[in-house]
Scaffold this active site. Sequence first.
Site, short mmCIF file in Angstrom:
data_model
loop_
_atom_site.label_atom_id
_atom_site.label_comp_id
_atom_site.label_asym_id
_atom_site.label_seq_id
_atom_site.Cartn_x
_atom_site.Cartn_y
_atom_site.Cartn_z
N HIS A 52 43.02 -61.98 58.62
CA HIS A 52 44.15 -61.39 59.35
C HIS A 52 45.47 -61.51 58.59
CE1 HIS A 52 42.31 -60.56 63.31
NE2 HIS A 52 41.53 -61.58 63.04
N GLU A 96 48.07 -59.68 59.12
CA GLU A 96 49.16 -59.39 60.06
C GLU A 96 49.60 -60.63 60.83
OE1 GLU A 96 45.59 -59.11 62.78
OE2 GLU A 96 46.05 -58.97 60.63
N CYS A 130 39.55 -57.23 60.74
CA CYS A 130 38.69 -57.99 61.66
C CYS A 130 37.86 -57.04 62.51
CB CYS A 130 39.53 -58.96 62.49
SG CYS A 130 38.52 -60.25 63.27
#
Length: 1297
Positions: free
Chosen positions: A1262, A1264, A1137
Amino acid sequence: MLHIFRGTPALSNFRLNQLFSGFQQDNLPIVSCYAEFLHFAHLSEALTEIEREKLEELLRYGPTQKSQEPYGECFVVIPRIGTISSWASKATDIAHNCDLNKVLRLERGIAYYFKFNRTLTAEEEQQLVFRIYDPMMESIVRSPQEAAVLFEQHDPKPFTTVDILTGGHVALEKANVTLGLALAKDEIDYLVENFTALGRNPTDVELYMFAQANSEHCRHKIFNADWIIDGKKQDKSLFKMIKNTFEKTPDYVLSAYKDNAAVMEGSKVGRFFPDQDGQYRYHQEDTHILMKVETHNHPTAISPFPGAATGSGGEIRDEGATGRGAKPKAGLVGFSVSNLCIPNFPQPWENALSKPSRIASALDIMIEGPLGGAAFNNEFGRPALLGYFRTYEEKVNSFNGEEVRGYHKPIMLAGGIGNIRHEHVQKGEIPVGAKLIVLGGAAMNIGLGGGAASSMASGKSKEDLDFASVQRDNPEMERRCQEVIDRCWQLGSENPILFIHDVGAGGLSNAMPELVHDGGRGGRFELRKILCDEKGMSPLEIWCNESQERYVLAVSPEKLPLFEAICQRERASFAVIGEATEQQQLTLQDSHFNNNPIDLPMNILLGKTPKMIRDVKSAKVNNPQLDQSMIQIKEALFRVLRLPAVAEKTFLITIGDRSVTGMVARDQMVGPWQVPVADCAVTTASLDSYHGEAMSIGERTPVALLDFAASARLAVAESITNIAATDIGDIRRIKLSANWMAAAGHGGEDAGLYEAVKAIGEELCPQLGLTIPVGKDSMSMKTTWQEEGYQKSVTAPLSVIISAFARVEDVRKTVTPQLRMDKGDSRLLLIDLGEGKNRLGATALAQVYKQLGDVPADVVNVSLLKGFFNAMQALVKQEKLLAYHDRSDGGLIVTLAEMAFAGHCGISIDISALGDNDLGVLFNEELGAVIQVKESDLKAVRAVLTEHGLIHLTKELGIVTADDHIEITRSTRVLLSEKRSVLRGIWAELTHQMQRLRDNPDCADQEFEMKKDPNDKGLSAYLTYDLNEKITAPYIQKGTKPRIAILREQGVNSHYEMAAAFDRAGFNAIDVHMSDLQKGRHHLQDFNALVACGGFSYGDVLGAGGGWAKSILFNTALRDQFSAFFHRQDTLALGVCNGCQMLSNLAEIIPGTENWGRFVRNKSERFEARVAMVRINNTHSVWFDGMAGSHMPIAVSHGEGRIEFKHDQQLQALKAQNLIAAQYIDSQLNPTEIYPANPNGSAEGITALSNSNGRVAIMMPHPERVFRAVNNSWYPENWQEDGAWMRLFQNARVALG
């Protein structure tokens, strides 16, 4: 010295078209318009040629657009003269971090060049400028050179005094008006008496401080007042009735009524954060839950974007400033406004009633306000997971006869939950000599008098005072401050913070007295120690302004060096402005003028001011029944589905990040088709646990026009039915926030307020075992104005908004409204807590037919409501519910339709058993819920319902069907037969219309068509690897862990979840701030891998990731350090990002990236928070090893994710070299550029790239945030602990051996 740099075109084609549409509406004679950014550099001295080139490069950002030579009449929009924009604060930070220290300040404006076919009249010129600027936030000048006024500095102004020793009451009454103090007559008497006793005149600073600290906004005088109703003295104040809930049910409450937020018991989990050595580790400890809900109504009415933004920002600070420091976690936002009156989308219940010019329209509030609230939450890094939206504006026969009731003064609700350590729940003592500190941004001449202004009915304050009370938001600064607070509380017993408050209404004039008073001390302060961006401010302006993103703290002298070091590392501004004193005196010294603007005993400022007495009369309402004679079911449903309280609210949801923290277990979007129908929000308590927190909202404000108490009871009950399908257990675990909005002084409303508070504080909540440990009141919900010689007014209904918060035992057990087609035969059951009464007063049905009705829904039986919650808890525990949705706005017919929308299926319903009146059965809004149950579980479910006394209220409705059809019958008579996709489209019209007005209309149209497509297959997942295979096990068993730098810059907000993913994969995850690299505390040569994390570095100023990258490229030492790291053959790098954007801007020092593009503004020109599907391609990337051919959902949250190439050959080269690692795909599994399957418009759906040797990867989504299965908004049921994206992190561990 001022230097002006031309920038790129400021408006895309569709923005220009929108602008021209407005010009055409105003019949302005405009032939052409061109707009471009201008950058104004205020310099201490002339730049060298090298410095100039560096600054020019710094100011080159954004999408590539063809510039043109400007011509025509020029209008330059600049930040409001006398203020400093948040853009300037961040851009100047970047310049300084690039060693451009001659830059004193950077500002940005937009130059508009117009060609007219005739000369404009003065009125037409006013219409034109109204279309291009916001007078609350911006100014207009007629040439770029005139922008020099932004940088003018003035000499400090002294304080003034009010001569009450000579003029007495008259002098103070005059000052009360001119300063907008909102003092009551008894307060004027109090001040005259006390200052006469002191033998001196008050300063303007002292009066302003007193007014803010003692405003209704801050002191809640009405809630603490003595009450006489219809001549009878009441036993309790409103506040005492609220506190009664705690006296009756104190269970699980750790802090109430005495801090910035309430705290309840949470769970013992592993909190994940870095220790003092910088390594992230889990810390098993009691992690309690804090809760707070605020309103920011007045600022949002005046200037919606900053009003809503600072509303969310202030509430976030309240959470962070709880106890001795806490961590905000997840937010909620809500809005009540008058009718929208969307152009070209007229609705039959809307009338174009007038409004005063000084306040924003309902439509403008709902375009700009939600963007402001979302932008602050996004940039701070807090997911916004819950909300409500209601419109009401109608001439009704209520308690005062016929009058207009509505939300010209809007409600802007901002709230949330956070976590706090057990040892930090209670604030510490403030010792004599403690250092008193302001943490955060510098003071500016903005936001003056917000506490007093918001305490007046809209229209009572002067327009220039409204103007002065508008605030400015800088969430990236607040994030830096929160990082400081986090570092402090993470030290445990060594936490240097003894006491902390946020700076809100009244600025330092309220915060600092509150801090020292609560700590049992006085305070001595030096005015000129306060950080100021405007040197010409008076003492009043410095002390009382409401500049945002500030906290006040007490720190012991011996811990001050530790605190300073933390602030410097996080680049968070702070100033030691005073110290605590034994004497209960507040003294503010001014070294510039060598005088004391304040020298006042604390007991005068915060002492026993006169207690308010409310002597009021009650009123009754006698309204006719709802006239049903002309209402047809199908037309009624179509109308109700378009009513904002019922209609789909995607336009309010996808603008807000809903995945940051990596601890979101249930957001608004439900199921594979991501339909916004969730009843509550759920988060995990940590990154290693299934314990969690839930929150919900209940509100039924139109009901108050018929029955004050019923409206309050329904709000509480709805918050319970909304949260009932998650795994809470004991109802006493639920804690409520009550936010009260009323037009105090309006006929019948005061007595109605007392009746409503009593109904839940003395009766309903104690009976249910519920506690209200926190809340807020806003007592000036009436708008008055003069129009053509007539006095006009619009008065809001008495409005109580209840937010419910609870600890969750197992977040995985939460049941959603999505009807399931994959569980065999099932039945739909209605649990009717209305006991067949089917009342229609104050329903959505009544509203869309411009009626009110006579009798509204109400809580019929409290014990059955409690039994309902307990029954749902038992069924949730036993996993007997396939779907659950409570009955609310729109009634049963809407409940069922929304469940079918979420399940992408049909339903066949028979209402024969529910009553004789079809409209009453389908559209009543009595309490209750619809549940979907497997046929094989029906007996067990009925047994639970019988056990809790509900079986006689449980009616079988029908079945789910595998088609695109909704059918409702009464026995054999068909009442409604309609395609689900048609109803889905009608339900989506409001969002479509709002998106077309606000965003790129092409994107809005594409999404609207997708929602109506019955063949859309929704989200799916297919993995070419074994999700549960522990591929890292052989390497972890070696006992050594590679070190990865979890790299962050100021404004980055996704580093915790990133560190947790790498920690789980077998890395030592080390917290590395860019300041650590700059100061030599860390060096990249000591790491095996680095990951650049997501967020908003520098608030995305100068291009997302651009400022971060240029602070590396323009710093020789950092450039060399990063270049050396990337050129090593034993390292890995990942950018996600904001980190992806940053690394793409570093491509010149990363080998094998010559064909990478850069990432620019999304095609929609809006921040996009979505769950998108991506396909993994076959590349050399070690990060995606073994994943090729897989497709799966992933969280997307960005505003600048569209890839842009210098030339087409770059794209072709990436394809030829197999460097496109992942692409967005549609539900047919094909790469797509169609919105929102492709949320940013990137060519061929490109969303991840590899460098040529496969060791560096960048991606916009994303991974994570969804490395745990439970944190995916939707995922296949066979996924267990790990989500699909955990493999990416495991691959990195394997690659390093």
